[in-house]
Design a protein around this motif. Structure first.
Motif, short mmCIF file in Angstrom:
data_model
loop_
_atom_site.label_atom_id
_atom_site.label_comp_id
_atom_site.label_asym_id
_atom_site.label_seq_id
_atom_site.Cartn_x
_atom_site.Cartn_y
_atom_site.Cartn_z
N UNK A 337 72.68 105.43 -42.44
CA UNK A 337 71.29 105.87 -42.36
C UNK A 337 71.10 107.30 -42.86
N UNK A 338 72.19 108.03 -43.06
CA UNK A 338 72.06 109.40 -43.55
C UNK A 338 71.54 109.43 -44.99
N UNK A 339 71.75 108.33 -45.71
CA UNK A 339 71.37 108.29 -47.13
C UNK A 339 70.81 106.91 -47.43
N UNK A 340 69.54 106.67 -47.11
CA UNK A 340 68.96 105.34 -47.29
C UNK A 340 69.15 104.81 -48.70
N UNK A 341 69.49 103.52 -48.77
CA UNK A 341 69.71 102.89 -50.06
C UNK A 341 71.13 103.00 -50.57
N UNK A 342 71.97 103.78 -49.88
CA UNK A 342 73.36 103.92 -50.32
C UNK A 342 74.19 102.76 -49.80
N UNK A 343 75.42 102.68 -50.25
CA UNK A 343 76.41 101.77 -49.68
C UNK A 343 77.60 102.62 -49.23
N UNK A 344 78.36 102.06 -48.32
CA UNK A 344 79.55 102.76 -47.83
C UNK A 344 80.76 102.36 -48.64
N UNK A 345 81.53 103.34 -49.04
CA UNK A 345 82.85 103.14 -49.63
C UNK A 345 83.83 103.58 -48.54
N UNK A 346 84.25 102.65 -47.68
CA UNK A 346 85.10 103.04 -46.56
C UNK A 346 86.58 102.98 -46.93
N UNK A 347 87.36 103.81 -46.28
CA UNK A 347 88.81 103.73 -46.41
C UNK A 347 89.43 104.18 -45.11
N UNK A 348 90.66 103.79 -44.88
CA UNK A 348 91.38 104.28 -43.70
C UNK A 348 92.85 104.40 -44.02
N UNK A 398 79.42 108.62 -58.86
CA UNK A 398 79.70 108.45 -57.42
C UNK A 398 80.94 107.61 -57.21
N UNK A 399 81.04 106.50 -57.93
CA UNK A 399 82.17 105.59 -57.72
C UNK A 399 83.47 106.22 -58.15
N UNK A 400 83.44 106.99 -59.24
CA UNK A 400 84.67 107.67 -59.70
C UNK A 400 85.11 108.71 -58.68
N UNK A 401 84.14 109.45 -58.12
CA UNK A 401 84.48 110.47 -57.12
C UNK A 401 85.05 109.82 -55.86
N UNK A 402 84.46 108.70 -55.44
CA UNK A 402 84.95 108.01 -54.25
C UNK A 402 86.35 107.44 -54.49
N UNK A 403 86.58 106.88 -55.66
CA UNK A 403 87.91 106.35 -55.99
C UNK A 403 88.94 107.48 -55.97
N UNK A 404 88.57 108.63 -56.54
CA UNK A 404 89.50 109.77 -56.56
C UNK A 404 89.85 110.19 -55.14
N UNK A 405 88.84 110.29 -54.28
CA UNK A 405 89.09 110.68 -52.90
C UNK A 405 89.97 109.66 -52.18
N UNK A 406 89.68 108.39 -52.40
CA UNK A 406 90.48 107.32 -51.79
C UNK A 406 91.94 107.43 -52.22
N UNK A 407 92.18 107.62 -53.51
CA UNK A 407 93.55 107.70 -54.00
C UNK A 407 94.27 108.93 -53.46
#
Length: 468
Positions: A337-348, A398-407
């Protein structure tokens, strides 16, 4: 995010469609909305729809559907509640999704043995409702009201794992439908066994790639005499994590200890209408006797004070504890809800407890570089934490930044002798990390097991094992 570039699968055999309609009637659907529901999960993975969905009501029906699919060389994807976050229920090769939600009977409660036998569609909330009045409860609590079959398939854990373990430790016996439709039972209701290979553990965590779990027997635990919960804010994530590490190393038997960073706490306050300090926070819960709980709580409160903990608040009444833990379980949806319209790229990830502070500190340094809104929270009592990265899935940046963070996060965890996933599983999203974590030889052995049990690769194909 779709690691599998694939051509559309061939259409279903008309003979198979006719056979499924004859066997299941209206409980076999090829409707677009039903297929879409069963071809996506809570992640940013591109939906991959099955060709049809069977709504099964018994082990015999699951076996019948699997036998028909086996005869027509058609993939099968088991479906529980769809709450997975790594693409476990997607259908990259099409095929038939088998929905187990209708298999929701609690078959037996053996209170004297502290076990319950349930069908795979029973949820953890449903089981605990059935257990009211017995003095027992089932502790594995991943947050989402997941089905126990799905929790078995992904080797789920959750907030109580620091004291009660994961599904791996709490499943005693399984009924499984194999890729050719054969039905087997693994394990017994006895608390231990030395008889043969441990097939139960083989299927726990197999993500539907070796067979479909239709029934399971789980351990139960006595409801504690006393339960107390507390919330404590800290000036920094580092101080909060160091408090947890010292608590665990001192052997304090906390039942739950959860870390939520300032971003997450702000999201929770807005979503759950709470007024917690918007700073790094620990949620604690203590189980035991009245005296034991008091001693544990006093010890942890003193440790928190040593690490700069502030405003240690108690939640002793059941309704206050429920509100506290509901807020924690709502963290994922609060963050969305912090960013309406977004999707979550979750990792653990999960690391040895001695490396947790270092791992989270370095992760926060990475987060500062990506320019995305990122929430960090997790079950830090067992070294497991999550990131929820908010992205526009249509934005390559956005997706490239999220992938970088995940890796970065996963690579660091593996370097620290940890794992690429503490509880989300591999699915589609984390296949590329399996060899770095386990080594090529171990992954090759996994392939041998997969081929031996499922030589035609029909059971949830494309999951866990990276493309050869």
């Amino acid at each position: 995010m779709n690691p599998h570039s694939h051509t559309p699968p061939p259409p279903l055999s008309p003979v198979l469609i006719a056979a499924l309609r004859e066997r299941f009637g209206e409980r076999f659907s090829q409707g677009d909305s039903v297929r879409l529901q069963h071809g996506r999960d809570e992640s940013v993975h591109v939906p991959m729809l099955p060709d049809g969905v069977v709504f099964a009501l018994s082990t015999e029906e699951v076996a019948a559907a699997v036998r028909l699919c086996h005869q027509h060389n058609t993939p099968v994807i088991p479906y529980g509640t769809g709450s997975s976050v790594e693409g476990h229920v997607l259908a990259p090769r099409g095929g038939i999704s088998i929905d187990l939600a209708g298999m929701n009977r609690v078959c037996h409660i053996h209170a004297e043995d502290l076990t319950a036998t349930v069908e795979a569609g029973v949820t953890r909330t449903q089981l605990n409702t059935e257990l009211k009045g017995t003095g027992l409860f089932f502790p594995i609590d991943p947050g989402a009201d997941a089905s126990l079959g799905g929790m078995t398939a992904t080797r789920a854990s959750g907030t109580n794992a620091v004291r009660y373990g994961t599904m791996k430790e709490n499943v005693l016996q399984l009924t499984v439908v194999l890729p050719d439709g054969q039905v087997i039972k693994t394990g017994t209701r006895a608390r231990k066994s030395s008889a043969g290979y441990d097939l139960t553990r083989l299927f726990v965590g197999s993500e539907g790639t070796l067979g479909i779990v239709t029934e399971l027997t789980v351990r139960l635990y006595p409801v504690p005499e006393a339960i107390s919960a507390a919330v404590c804010a800290f000036l920094s994530v580092d101080e909060a994590v160091n408090c947890v590490i010292q608590t665990i190393q001192l052997g304090v038997p906390v039942a739950r200890v959860e870390l939520l960073d300032a971003v997450t706490m702000g999201a929770i306050n807005r979503f759950s209408k709470t007024d917690y300090p918007e700073s790094p926070t620990l949620f604690f819960e203590f189980h035991g006797s009245e005296a034991g709980v008091a001693e544990q709580a006093e010890t942890v409160q003193a440790l928190a004070a040593e690490h700069g903990g502030q405003n240690f608040q108690w939640a002793a009444r059941p309704e206050d504890r429920t509100r506290l833990w509901q807020a924690r379980h709502d963290a994922y949806f609060a963050c969305l809800q912090m960013q309406p319209g977004c999707r979550a790229f979750p990792t653990d990830v999960c690391v040895p407890i001695s490396r947790l502070a270092e791992c989270i500190h370095a992760t926060n340094e990475d987060i500062a570089q990506v320019g995305l809104k990122v929430a960090l929270f997790g079950h830090v009592g067992d070294g497991n934490f999550h990131l929820v990265v908010l992205v526009d899935p249509d934005s390559e940046q956005d997706m490239a930044a999220a992938e970088w963070l995940n890796e970065r996060v996963v690579g660091r965890a593996i370097d620290m002798e940890g794992t690429c996933t503490g509880e989300h599983g591999i699915g589609l999203g984390k296949q590329k990390f399996l060899v770095p974590e386990h080594g090529q030889g171990a992954v090759d052995l996994m392939r041998v097991i997969k081929r031996a049990i499922d030589p035609a690769n029909l059971m949830n194909p494309g999951k866990i094992l990276p493309p050869a």
